[in-house]
Motif scaffolding. Structure first.
Motif, PDB file in Angstrom:
ATOM      1  N   GLY A 249      24.720 -30.847 -26.105  1.00 30.47           N
ATOM      2  CA  GLY A 249      24.573 -30.991 -24.659  1.00 30.47           C
ATOM      3  C   GLY A 249      24.098 -29.704 -23.989  1.00 30.47           C
ATOM      4  O   GLY A 249      23.266 -29.733 -23.072  1.00 30.47           O
ATOM      5  N   LYS A 250      24.591 -28.570 -24.461  1.00 31.42           N
ATOM      6  CA  LYS A 250      24.156 -27.293 -23.867  1.00 31.42           C
ATOM      7  C   LYS A 250      22.724 -26.970 -24.286  1.00 31.42           C
ATOM      8  O   LYS A 250      21.972 -26.353 -23.525  1.00 31.42           O
ATOM      9  CB  LYS A 250      25.099 -26.173 -24.288  1.00 31.42           C
ATOM     10  CG  LYS A 250      26.411 -26.217 -23.551  1.00 31.42           C
ATOM     11  CD  LYS A 250      26.992 -24.826 -23.401  1.00 31.42           C
ATOM     12  CE  LYS A 250      28.251 -24.921 -22.552  1.00 31.42           C
ATOM     13  NZ  LYS A 250      28.804 -23.625 -22.254  1.00 31.42           N
ATOM     14  N   MET A 251      22.378 -27.376 -25.496  1.00 29.83           N
ATOM     15  CA  MET A 251      21.001 -27.155 -25.956  1.00 29.83           C
ATOM     16  C   MET A 251      20.029 -27.943 -25.063  1.00 29.83           C
ATOM     17  O   MET A 251      18.989 -27.415 -24.638  1.00 29.83           O
ATOM     18  CB  MET A 251      20.893 -27.615 -27.418  1.00 29.83           C
ATOM     19  CG  MET A 251      19.531 -27.476 -28.042  1.00 29.83           C
ATOM     20  SD  MET A 251      19.547 -28.123 -29.728  1.00 29.83           S
ATOM     21  CE  MET A 251      19.570 -29.885 -29.414  1.00 29.83           C
ATOM     22  N   VAL A 252      20.412 -29.180 -24.743  1.00 34.61           N
ATOM     23  CA  VAL A 252      19.574 -29.985 -23.841  1.00 34.61           C
ATOM     24  C   VAL A 252      19.491 -29.310 -22.476  1.00 34.61           C
ATOM     25  O   VAL A 252      18.401 -29.183 -21.880  1.00 34.61           O
ATOM     26  CB  VAL A 252      20.138 -31.428 -23.711  1.00 34.61           C
ATOM     27  CG1 VAL A 252      19.371 -32.217 -22.651  1.00 34.61           C
ATOM     28  CG2 VAL A 252      20.106 -32.151 -25.052  1.00 34.61           C
ATOM     29  N   ALA A 253      20.633 -28.831 -22.005  1.00 30.11           N
ATOM     30  CA  ALA A 253      20.664 -28.177 -20.687  1.00 30.11           C
ATOM     31  C   ALA A 253      19.764 -26.939 -20.675  1.00 30.11           C
ATOM     32  O   ALA A 253      19.067 -26.678 -19.687  1.00 30.11           O
ATOM     33  CB  ALA A 253      22.100 -27.797 -20.338  1.00 30.11           C
ATOM     34  N   ALA A 254      19.765 -26.183 -21.773  1.00 27.16           N
ATOM     35  CA  ALA A 254      18.915 -24.985 -21.838  1.00 27.16           C
ATOM     36  C   ALA A 254      17.436 -25.384 -21.757  1.00 27.16           C
ATOM     37  O   ALA A 254      16.640 -24.728 -21.062  1.00 27.16           O
ATOM     38  CB  ALA A 254      19.189 -24.217 -23.134  1.00 27.16           C
ATOM     39  N   LEU A 255      17.073 -26.459 -22.433  1.00 27.45           N
ATOM     40  CA  LEU A 255      15.669 -26.908 -22.407  1.00 27.45           C
ATOM     41  C   LEU A 255      15.275 -27.378 -21.011  1.00 27.45           C
ATOM     42  O   LEU A 255      14.162 -27.139 -20.535  1.00 27.45           O
ATOM     43  CB  LEU A 255      15.454 -28.016 -23.445  1.00 27.45           C
ATOM     44  CG  LEU A 255      15.480 -27.508 -24.892  1.00 27.45           C
ATOM     45  CD1 LEU A 255      15.759 -28.622 -25.881  1.00 27.45           C
ATOM     46  CD2 LEU A 255      14.159 -26.815 -25.237  1.00 27.45           C
ATOM     47  N   LYS A 256      16.214 -28.057 -20.342  1.00 29.49           N
ATOM     48  CA  LYS A 256      15.926 -28.508 -18.963  1.00 29.49           C
ATOM     49  C   LYS A 256      15.779 -27.301 -18.047  1.00 29.49           C
ATOM     50  O   LYS A 256      14.920 -27.269 -17.170  1.00 29.49           O
ATOM     51  CB  LYS A 256      17.059 -29.412 -18.468  1.00 29.49           C
ATOM     52  CG  LYS A 256      17.180 -30.689 -19.267  1.00 29.49           C
ATOM     53  CD  LYS A 256      17.018 -31.896 -18.397  1.00 29.49           C
ATOM     54  CE  LYS A 256      17.041 -33.142 -19.258  1.00 29.49           C
ATOM     55  NZ  LYS A 256      16.553 -34.315 -18.634  1.00 29.49           N
TER      56      LYS A 256
END
Ligand code: HC0
Ligand code: SF4
Length: 570
Positions: A249-256
């Motif tokens: 979830g944090k990896m997705v947030a970083a990409l966003k």
């Protein structure tokens, strides 16, 4: 057992133990640059020198065995003086522009020089630069090479590709592509193992982050990013995050936060691959005379490159199913584009992969089935992704978990385990069993394919057939496998090969930890994620089911063949 004393600590170790490993056993680290356990124990750098009481000459700890009654000093004034001179000599032939080096902050040479208090290099020599094609996905900077021989040994012993060799003699000794070839004409599979085992910045991937930043800044472009299974096990390592903090979830947030318009999961495409490859296997079994056996997985581009360079007569054994990366690209620029009403020519499809070879796979001439340029436009390694996070000054600890976008973001546990050796095999067997038997097996029924060995065999019953399987990682193991198959010493039906030891978790694009292997730990993360998923069978992925209903028809359909399969050409 041998009794000895190291830095005042008395210890007992088995005969044959090296001084370095005896010291490590009691928490004393002897600095080293060239040493790689069991692979490179040649004392080329002379940084691991230690003093033995009663001997006037220092010895190298990496390859000197312990002796009864030995008294060793790993950091005496004499040791420090000689070690410092040895490192200064290395620096005298090294391009010390740390500020512009991709390995700065993660460089053994920089660390050891700092630890020894070297503030200037007393003698310097002009180091000539060997010409290099900077458009090739693997870059070598000869001025940063310290001739430690790690790359030569990894490529020879672990990957059996023999790409590098020593050239010249004396102070002109250097490493270069063997037989005076250029790298693009060599056998290099782009596995990247020489990069992850290089102690300095002499080897690295081609940096493509600027292309991604350009696409992000272009208002015409819709940026669609996919993240490979193994990336989520390692992206936090260089950022100092533990496994829990570095969540999906944090990896997705970083990409966003970086600004990607859509953040999708390669795991979705891994589930799709299973639908195609699993059905292809069953089709080949039903029409077995028409096909060459065994069937090989085709998702690892390092392995595909190995077959094409060394065993081209076996190219037809490779599954025609494209890799998840490429299936994703084709679906993003067709199915997704149509659903969202986006001109596929305006989509910039970006992958984040633990792999250097994926850069080449994406650029192959036949990887443009969607009719809008290459199906995947830009491939970044995990390391490049981390550099983008840093460039954007993102404090990952403050990120709130976010979910992957739809419709290419849902995945099952079967898709997750693609990133570890044996995972593709296990995922394919879960679905093949369900197709043949009409019901799901127990999700862990095929766990016999898991393990640390570079080659594992297992037989499974599928309907009225026994399926002989073999799972391999590391190209030297793949070479042995191919020789056994050729000589008729073994006979398998389905073989999975991943070029990197441990699978993609140990990929050549992953964060670097000075020759320490993190593949097993990262693989454990993928098995944990699989066990935590509600859905563990690729055929149960609702977004994959929907893609078949709305767009592809059924596995191996005409549309599926056009977009998701390809012949492998030499
Ligand atoms: Fe892999 Fe893959 S598992 S090759 O290692 O199949 O790179 O992680 O993305 O494509 O899914 C790499 C990893 C992938 C692909 C997947 C496969
Ligand atoms: Fe050898 Fe792999 Fe490095 Fe190519 S990338 S030179 S095959 S270790």
């Amino acid at each position: 057992m041998i009794n000895l004393t190291i830095d005042g600590v008395q210890l007992q170790v088995p005969e044959g133990t090296s001084v370095m490993s005896a010291a490590a056993g009691v928490g004393i680290e002897v600095p080293h640059l060239c040493f790689l356990k069991d692979i490179n124990e040649i004392s080329a750098c002379k940084v691991c020198v230690v003093e033995v009481q009663g001997k006037s000459k220092l010895i190298t700890a990496c390859n000197s065995p312990v002796e009864e009654g030995m008294v060793v000093y790993t950091n005496s004034p004499k040791v420090r003086r000689v070690r410092k001179t040895n490192v200064e000599l290395i620096l005298s032939q090294h391009d010390c522009h740390c500020a512009t080096c991709v390995r700065s902050r993660n460089c053994n040479l920089q660390q050891i020089s700092n630890d020894l208090g070297i503030l200037e290099v007393p003698f310097t020599e002009e180091v000539p630069e060997t010409p290099w094609d900077h458009s090739f996905p693997l870059i070598r900077d000869s001025r940063k090479c310290i001739k430690c021989m790690r790359c030569v040994q990894i490529c020879d012993k672990v990957q059996a590709m023999h790409v590098w060799d020593v050239q010249n003699t004396g102070s002109r000794t250097t490493v270069d592509v063997a037989d005076n070839k250029t790298i693009d004409c060599s056998d290099c599979t782009l596995c990247g193992q020489c990069i992850t085992h290089c102690p300095t910045g002499a080897l690295r991937e081609r940096d493509d982050t600027y292309k991604a930043f350009e696409a992000l800044a272009d208002p015409e472009k819709v940026t669609v990013v996919q993240v490979a299974p193994a990336v989520r096990t390692a992206w936090g390592e260089e950022l100092g995050l533990n496994a829990e903090e570095a969540s999906e979830g944090k990896m997705v947030a970083a990409l966003k936060r970086i600004g990607f318009d859509y953040v999708f999961d390669t795991n979705f495409a891994a589930d799709l691959t299973i639908m195609e490859e699993g059905n292809e296997l069953l089709d080949r079994l039903d029409n077995s005379r028409k096909y060459a056996w065994p069937m090989f997985t085709s998702c690892c581009p390092g392995w595909v490159s190995f077959v094409s360079k060394k065993y081209p007569e076996y190219l037809r054994n490779l599954s025609t199913a494209k890799s998840p990366q490429q299936m994703f690209g084709a679906m993003a620029k067709t199915y997704f584009a149509q659903k969202k009403g986006i001109d596929p020519n305006n989509i910039c499809c970006i992958s984040i992969m633990p792999c250097v070879s994926k850069k080449r796979e994406a650029s192959l001439s036949y990887m443009k089935s969607a009719g809008a340029g290459q199906d995947v436009d830009i491939v970044l390694t995990t390391r490049e992704f981390v550099r983008m996070i840093r460039a954007e000054h993102i404090n990952t600890r403050f990120l709130k978990e976010q979910a992957f976008d739809s419709p290419l973001g849902e995945s099952t546990g079967a898709g997750v385990i693609f990133g570890v050796t044996g995972g593709v095999m296990e995922a394919a067997l879960r679905t093949a069993y369900a197709v043949v038997e009409g019901k799901n097996p127990e999700a862990d029924a095929f766990r016999a394919v898991r393990g640390r060995d570079g080659r594992r065999e297992a037989d499974f019953t599928l309907g009225d057939q026994i399926l002989h399987t073999c799972t391999v990682s590391g190209l030297a193991n793949a070479e042995k496998l191919m020789e056994d198959i050729k000589a008729g010493r073994v006979s398998y039906d389905f073989v999975e090969v991943m070029a990197c030891p441990g699978g993609c978790v140990g990929g050549g694009g992953q964060p670097i930890h000075d020759g320490c292997e993190f593949a097993e730990r990262r693989g454990g993360t993928l098995y944990r994620l699989d066990s935590e998923r509600k859905l563990r069978f690729s055929h149960e992925n609702p977004e994959v089911q929907k893609a078949y209903e709305e767009f592809l028809g059924k596995p191996l359909s005409r549309t599926a063949h056009k977009l998701l399969h390809s012949e492998h050409v030499n």
